[in-house]
Design a protein around this motif. Sequence first.
Motif, PDB file in Angstrom:
ATOM      1  N   GLU A 196       0.817  -1.228   0.000  1.00  0.00           N
ATOM      2  CA  GLU A 196       0.000   0.000   0.000  1.00  0.00           C
ATOM      3  C   GLU A 196       0.850   1.278   0.000  1.00  0.00           C
ATOM      4  OE1 GLU A 196       0.084  -1.543   4.244  1.00  0.00           O
ATOM      5  OE2 GLU A 196      -0.636  -2.403   2.351  1.00  0.00           O
ATOM      6  N   LYS A 197       2.159   1.114   0.230  1.00  0.00           N
ATOM      7  CA  LYS A 197       3.055   2.293   0.164  1.00  0.00           C
ATOM      8  C   LYS A 197       3.254   2.785  -1.286  1.00  0.00           C
ATOM      9  CE  LYS A 197       6.728   0.791   2.639  1.00  0.00           C
ATOM     10  NZ  LYS A 197       6.477  -0.356   3.553  1.00  0.00           N
ATOM     11  N   ILE A 205       5.000  -6.075  -3.592  1.00  0.00           N
ATOM     12  CA  ILE A 205       5.770  -5.233  -4.508  1.00  0.00           C
ATOM     13  C   ILE A 205       5.824  -3.821  -3.925  1.00  0.00           C
ATOM     14  CG2 ILE A 205       5.883  -4.303  -6.861  1.00  0.00           C
ATOM     15  CD1 ILE A 205       4.110  -6.697  -7.727  1.00  0.00           C
ATOM     16  N   GLY A 206       7.018  -3.358  -3.616  1.00  0.00           N
ATOM     17  CA  GLY A 206       7.168  -2.042  -2.992  1.00  0.00           C
ATOM     18  C   GLY A 206       7.630  -0.980  -3.975  1.00  0.00           C
ATOM     19  N   PRO A 207       7.666   0.288  -3.520  1.00  0.00           N
ATOM     20  CA  PRO A 207       8.070   1.402  -4.385  1.00  0.00           C
ATOM     21  C   PRO A 207       9.453   1.190  -5.019  1.00  0.00           C
ATOM     22  CG  PRO A 207       7.292   2.214  -2.267  1.00  0.00           C
ATOM     23  CD  PRO A 207       7.341   0.739  -2.149  1.00  0.00           C
ATOM     24  N   GLN A 208      10.382   0.585  -4.246  1.00  0.00           N
ATOM     25  CA  GLN A 208      11.742   0.382  -4.780  1.00  0.00           C
ATOM     26  C   GLN A 208      11.743  -0.589  -5.958  1.00  0.00           C
ATOM     27  OE1 GLN A 208      10.418  -0.917  -2.056  1.00  0.00           O
ATOM     28  NE2 GLN A 208      11.481  -2.759  -1.320  1.00  0.00           N
ATOM     29  N   ALA A 243       7.274  -7.174 -10.162  1.00  0.00           N
ATOM     30  CA  ALA A 243       6.924  -8.391  -9.421  1.00  0.00           C
ATOM     31  C   ALA A 243       8.128  -9.330  -9.334  1.00  0.00           C
ATOM     32  CB  ALA A 243       5.737  -9.083 -10.084  1.00  0.00           C
ATOM     33  N   ILE A 244       8.906  -9.382 -10.409  1.00  0.00           N
ATOM     34  CA  ILE A 244      10.104 -10.230 -10.402  1.00  0.00           C
ATOM     35  C   ILE A 244      11.120  -9.712  -9.378  1.00  0.00           C
ATOM     36  CG2 ILE A 244      12.098 -11.002 -11.774  1.00  0.00           C
ATOM     37  CD1 ILE A 244      10.168 -11.068 -14.219  1.00  0.00           C
ATOM     38  N   TYR A 245      11.308  -8.385  -9.326  1.00  0.00           N
ATOM     39  CA  TYR A 245      12.227  -7.806  -8.333  1.00  0.00           C
ATOM     40  C   TYR A 245      11.770  -8.118  -6.903  1.00  0.00           C
ATOM     41  CZ  TYR A 245      14.889  -5.148 -11.828  1.00  0.00           C
ATOM     42  OH  TYR A 245      15.695  -4.794 -12.882  1.00  0.00           O
ATOM     43  N   ALA A 246      10.476  -8.047  -6.663  1.00  0.00           N
ATOM     44  CA  ALA A 246       9.951  -8.333  -5.318  1.00  0.00           C
ATOM     45  C   ALA A 246      10.218  -9.792  -4.948  1.00  0.00           C
ATOM     46  CB  ALA A 246       8.463  -8.024  -5.263  1.00  0.00           C
ATOM     47  N   ALA A 292      12.158  -1.293 -11.775  1.00  0.00           N
ATOM     48  CA  ALA A 292      11.511  -1.788 -13.001  1.00  0.00           C
ATOM     49  C   ALA A 292      11.384  -0.678 -14.052  1.00  0.00           C
ATOM     50  CB  ALA A 292      10.145  -2.375 -12.662  1.00  0.00           C
ATOM     51  N   ILE A 293      11.114   0.541 -13.605  1.00  0.00           N
ATOM     52  CA  ILE A 293      11.041   1.670 -14.558  1.00  0.00           C
ATOM     53  C   ILE A 293      12.383   1.806 -15.275  1.00  0.00           C
ATOM     54  CG2 ILE A 293      10.863   4.200 -14.792  1.00  0.00           C
ATOM     55  CD1 ILE A 293       8.827   4.181 -12.505  1.00  0.00           C
TER      56      ILE A 293
END
Length: 275
Positions: free
Chosen positions: A213-214, A251-254, A240-243, A259-260
């Motif tokens: 939710e962040k 899945i967080g902001p980082q 999702a892969i990074y998380a 991913a961007i």
Amino acid sequence: GTERKHRDLSIPDISFDDIGGQERAKKELKEALDFLIHRKQIDSYGIRPIKGILLAGPPGTGKTLMAKAAARYTDSVFVSASGSEFVEMYVGVGAQRIRQLFREARRRAKRSGKKSGVVFIDEIDAIGGKREGGTQHREYDQTLNQLLTEMDGISSDQEIQLLVIAATNRKELLDPALLRPGRFDRHIEVDLPDKRARKQILQLHMRNKPLDEKVDLDKVAAETFGFSGAQLESLANEAAIYALRDGEKKIGPQHLSAAIDKVMMGEMTDRKATR
Ligand code: ATP
């Protein structure tokens, strides 16, 4: 499950609600499709039926999704081919493939008890590019001619009503023969999504993912100026892969920031490759 295994692939599971943004394009497309749905009435007014719709816009903006949603909206079967398939074909093979495609649409419609079919041709510019000088022999002229013949053969008194939807990102290169009345005479521009649309597309692709939710999707939408729908879909997937790699449940902001960067880098290498 078994349900899925037996699903007829020619009946698409994409609806207009699965397409983020593109409000104007969706509205224009639905208006054209309503003509097809009410074809008896349209006929009684002596109005020429719509046979071809051209979707024009940059890659990855949802043109294929729109064509599939169009098939579902009109309760039609869906068959497709890409113009690039035809490029390396021997003389005559392309024309044969076009004939088969239309036959296949009619056959599948009959088999599934539908009254109509959508024939989708992606990258139409690969078969319908302008003929330079008119004298030059090109193997794919036969393919284009066959497509025109099939379209000219569509009439509203047929048992199975066909609609041809084509997509291109180079509309200016199309042979004028394709754009004449009774052919692809309806043009719908499909643009890159604006910020609001980017947020909607992200939301659609985050539907089945555990999002912390962040995460502020408005912010992500603001940071993805110029991204196509396809790039936003990759972004959601990469995040999702990074998380998962981080061993995080959400899945967080980082993950989204990383991913961007990844999708932007990919875009740059793609550009270099095509130069
Ligand atoms: P191309 O010209 O490269 O064939 P296209 O315009 O046909 O691209 P699609 O194949 O429809 O683009 O989109 C590719 C993928 O990108 C879709 O399967 C979907 O995941 C995502 N996508 C693109 N646009 C949208 C959108 N407006 N809403 C949701 N998802 C989208």
